[in-house]
Design a protein around this motif. Structure first.
Motif, PDB file in Angstrom:
ATOM      1  N   ALA A  15      -8.883   2.474   3.522  1.00 13.40           N
ATOM      2  CA  ALA A  15      -8.091   1.302   3.884  1.00 13.40           C
ATOM      3  C   ALA A  15      -8.937   0.037   3.814  1.00 13.40           C
ATOM      4  O   ALA A  15      -8.525  -0.974   3.248  1.00 13.40           O
ATOM      5  CB  ALA A  15      -7.495   1.467   5.277  1.00 13.40           C
ATOM      6  N   LEU A  18      -9.643  -0.974   0.148  1.00 14.91           N
ATOM      7  CA  LEU A  18      -8.494  -1.595  -0.528  1.00 14.91           C
ATOM      8  C   LEU A  18      -8.243  -2.993   0.019  1.00 14.91           C
ATOM      9  O   LEU A  18      -7.955  -3.922  -0.732  1.00 14.91           O
ATOM     10  CB  LEU A  18      -7.236  -0.731  -0.353  1.00 14.91           C
ATOM     11  CG  LEU A  18      -7.197   0.557  -1.167  1.00 14.91           C
ATOM     12  CD1 LEU A  18      -5.998   1.407  -0.781  1.00 14.91           C
ATOM     13  CD2 LEU A  18      -7.161   0.260  -2.671  1.00 14.91           C
TER      14      LEU A  18
ATOM     15  N   SER B  16      -2.380  -9.302  -3.315  1.00 17.28           N
ATOM     16  CA  SER B  16      -1.566  -9.040  -2.134  1.00 17.28           C
ATOM     17  C   SER B  16      -1.100  -7.592  -2.084  1.00 17.28           C
ATOM     18  O   SER B  16      -0.947  -7.026  -1.008  1.00 17.28           O
ATOM     19  CB  SER B  16      -0.401 -10.029  -2.033  1.00 17.28           C
ATOM     20  OG  SER B  16       0.559  -9.739  -3.004  1.00 17.28           O
ATOM     21  N   MET B  17      -0.936  -6.966  -3.246  1.00 18.59           N
ATOM     22  CA  MET B  17      -0.588  -5.542  -3.228  1.00 18.59           C
ATOM     23  C   MET B  17      -1.742  -4.696  -2.697  1.00 18.59           C
ATOM     24  O   MET B  17      -1.554  -3.814  -1.860  1.00 18.59           O
ATOM     25  CB  MET B  17      -0.199  -5.068  -4.622  1.00 18.59           C
ATOM     26  CG  MET B  17       1.139  -5.629  -5.046  1.00 18.59           C
ATOM     27  SD  MET B  17       1.655  -5.024  -6.666  1.00 18.59           S
ATOM     28  CE  MET B  17       3.013  -3.959  -6.176  1.00 18.59           C
ATOM     29  N   LEU B  18      -2.937  -4.964  -3.177  1.00 21.21           N
ATOM     30  CA  LEU B  18      -4.088  -4.187  -2.699  1.00 21.21           C
ATOM     31  C   LEU B  18      -4.306  -4.412  -1.204  1.00 21.21           C
ATOM     32  O   LEU B  18      -4.597  -3.483  -0.452  1.00 21.21           O
ATOM     33  CB  LEU B  18      -5.355  -4.554  -3.471  1.00 21.21           C
ATOM     34  CG  LEU B  18      -5.426  -4.045  -4.907  1.00 21.21           C
ATOM     35  CD1 LEU B  18      -6.620  -4.642  -5.635  1.00 21.21           C
ATOM     36  CD2 LEU B  18      -5.494  -2.516  -4.948  1.00 21.21           C
ATOM     37  N   LYS B  19      -4.134  -5.650  -0.803  1.00 21.41           N
ATOM     38  CA  LYS B  19      -4.330  -5.970   0.611  1.00 21.41           C
ATOM     39  C   LYS B  19      -3.347  -5.196   1.483  1.00 21.41           C
ATOM     40  O   LYS B  19      -3.720  -4.653   2.530  1.00 21.41           O
ATOM     41  CB  LYS B  19      -4.134  -7.471   0.796  1.00 21.41           C
ATOM     42  CG  LYS B  19      -4.498  -7.973   2.160  1.00 21.41           C
ATOM     43  CD  LYS B  19      -4.407  -9.491   2.144  1.00 21.41           C
ATOM     44  CE  LYS B  19      -4.813 -10.098   3.467  1.00 21.41           C
ATOM     45  NZ  LYS B  19      -4.701 -11.563   3.416  1.00 21.41           N
ATOM     46  N   LEU B  21      -1.889  -2.417   0.670  1.00 18.24           N
ATOM     47  CA  LEU B  21      -2.256  -0.996   0.631  1.00 18.24           C
ATOM     48  C   LEU B  21      -3.440  -0.701   1.550  1.00 18.24           C
ATOM     49  O   LEU B  21      -3.644   0.447   1.940  1.00 18.24           O
ATOM     50  CB  LEU B  21      -2.593  -0.563  -0.800  1.00 18.24           C
ATOM     51  CG  LEU B  21      -1.427  -0.519  -1.796  1.00 18.24           C
ATOM     52  CD1 LEU B  21      -1.929  -0.201  -3.191  1.00 18.24           C
ATOM     53  CD2 LEU B  21      -0.388   0.519  -1.371  1.00 18.24           C
ATOM     54  N   GLY B  22      -4.170  -1.717   1.902  1.00 22.05           N
ATOM     55  CA  GLY B  22      -5.394  -1.511   2.675  1.00 22.05           C
ATOM     56  C   GLY B  22      -5.193  -1.420   4.165  1.00 22.05           C
ATOM     57  O   GLY B  22      -5.809  -2.167   4.927  1.00 22.05           O
ATOM     58  N   HIS B  23      -4.381  -0.487   4.582  1.00 25.81           N
ATOM     59  CA  HIS B  23      -4.165  -0.262   6.013  1.00 25.81           C
ATOM     60  C   HIS B  23      -3.924   1.226   6.225  1.00 25.81           C
ATOM     61  O   HIS B  23      -3.141   1.825   5.489  1.00 25.81           O
ATOM     62  CB  HIS B  23      -2.961  -1.080   6.481  1.00 25.81           C
ATOM     63  CG  HIS B  23      -2.761  -1.056   7.967  1.00 25.81           C
ATOM     64  ND1 HIS B  23      -2.286   0.048   8.636  1.00 25.81           N
ATOM     65  CD2 HIS B  23      -3.007  -1.993   8.905  1.00 25.81           C
ATOM     66  CE1 HIS B  23      -2.239  -0.219   9.925  1.00 25.81           C
ATOM     67  NE2 HIS B  23      -2.674  -1.447  10.119  1.00 25.81           N
ATOM     68  N   PRO B  24      -4.573   1.833   7.217  1.00 24.81           N
ATOM     69  CA  PRO B  24      -4.493   3.286   7.383  1.00 24.81           C
ATOM     70  C   PRO B  24      -3.064   3.814   7.502  1.00 24.81           C
ATOM     71  O   PRO B  24      -2.733   4.837   6.891  1.00 24.81           O
ATOM     72  CB  PRO B  24      -5.264   3.560   8.678  1.00 24.81           C
ATOM     73  CG  PRO B  24      -5.955   2.310   9.056  1.00 24.81           C
ATOM     74  CD  PRO B  24      -5.475   1.193   8.194  1.00 24.81           C
ATOM     75  N   ILE B  25      -2.228   3.128   8.250  1.00 31.60           N
ATOM     76  CA  ILE B  25      -0.845   3.588   8.389  1.00 31.60           C
ATOM     77  C   ILE B  25      -0.126   3.506   7.047  1.00 31.60           C
ATOM     78  O   ILE B  25       0.577   4.430   6.644  1.00 31.60           O
ATOM     79  CB  ILE B  25      -0.102   2.772   9.471  1.00 31.60           C
ATOM     80  CG1 ILE B  25      -0.645   3.141  10.860  1.00 31.60           C
ATOM     81  CG2 ILE B  25       1.404   2.994   9.395  1.00 31.60           C
ATOM     82  CD1 ILE B  25      -0.013   2.380  12.019  1.00 31.60           C
ATOM     83  N   ILE B  27      -1.430   3.500   3.986  1.00 34.92           N
ATOM     84  CA  ILE B  27      -1.936   4.534   3.068  1.00 34.92           C
ATOM     85  C   ILE B  27      -1.306   5.877   3.406  1.00 34.92           C
ATOM     86  O   ILE B  27      -0.855   6.612   2.523  1.00 34.92           O
ATOM     87  CB  ILE B  27      -3.473   4.643   3.149  1.00 34.92           C
ATOM     88  CG1 ILE B  27      -4.118   3.418   2.507  1.00 34.92           C
ATOM     89  CG2 ILE B  27      -3.966   5.919   2.456  1.00 34.92           C
ATOM     90  CD1 ILE B  27      -5.644   3.432   2.535  1.00 34.92           C
ATOM     91  N   VAL B  93      -9.659   5.342  -4.394  1.00 35.94           N
ATOM     92  CA  VAL B  93     -10.533   4.897  -3.327  1.00 35.94           C
ATOM     93  C   VAL B  93     -10.620   5.958  -2.226  1.00 35.94           C
ATOM     94  O   VAL B  93     -11.320   5.797  -1.223  1.00 35.94           O
ATOM     95  CB  VAL B  93      -9.951   3.545  -2.835  1.00 35.94           C
ATOM     96  CG1 VAL B  93      -9.447   3.592  -1.447  1.00 35.94           C
ATOM     97  CG2 VAL B  93     -10.926   2.433  -3.094  1.00 35.94           C
TER      98      VAL B  93
END
Lengths: 97, 97
Positions: A15, A18, B16-19, B21-25, B27, B93
């Motif tokens: 996370a 990303l 903004s899409m990657l950002k 996606l960058g959260h544990p919940i 993902i 990742v």
DNA sequence: AGTATAAATTATAATAAGTTAATATTGTAG
DNA sequence: CTACAATATTAACTTATTATAATTTATACT
């Protein structure tokens, strides 16, 4: 029923990687380095037309997440992408409008 | 010397899409949906052992970025991943410790 | 109609990230 | 050892995200 453990360390690592990739300046840095393999801070901030301190700041956050590696040669610090998978992550998302 | 335009729209979209996606919940939601194809909000929040409102909130942010699609069937809203490339972005990742 | 279930929305407070400007460090050349 | 160039760090400020709780909307069932 399948349940998921949200506390796993690898999940948090993924996370945070990303999330760090999710910034226009940082994506552009990755793409520059994908093309040229290695660049100094000066080359990077000039290519992106941003302040030196901003480049340094973003390079440092990429390095902290182990997305970039750095190597000092004399006065210069050269940065490169640590793993080609990270380029794929960016490319996976690069085709959207 | 090559210079980059940081203002391009597609660059901001990718970021903004990657950002997002960058959260544990978030993902974990993607990975659940990768396995099962479609799930309702209730199935998702129970699988993740989180509050309904939190799941709804994250599902909505994923939907706003067009990462997920939703379909209402009676009382339930079913979510699914809109594009397999997004799964690849996560997988790229996912191997780090 | 009344109640239960599913989902979404809103408001708020806490935390995290980003920007900017100024200053500090490190290395090299003279 | 001084001065300059390259990079890094710090601090102050602003903005964005997140979690939480409370409320609301929507649908189904009896």
């Amino acid at each position: 029923m399948k349940t998921i453990n949200l506390n796993s360390e690898s999940l948090h690592t993924a996370a945070s990687m990303l999330k760090v990739l999710g910034h226009p300046i940082r994506i552009s840095i990755i793409e520059l380095l994908d093309d040229t393999n290695k660049m100094s801070v000066t080359e990077i901030f000039k290519a992106l037309k941003i302040e030196q301190a901003i480049a340094s700041h973003h390079l440092n956050t990429l390095k902290n997440k182990r997305i970039l590696m750095s190597e000092r040669v004399g006065k210069n610090t050269y940065y490169s992408v640590s793993d080609p998978n990270l380029i794929s992550a960016v490319n996976s998302v690069r085709s959207y409008k």
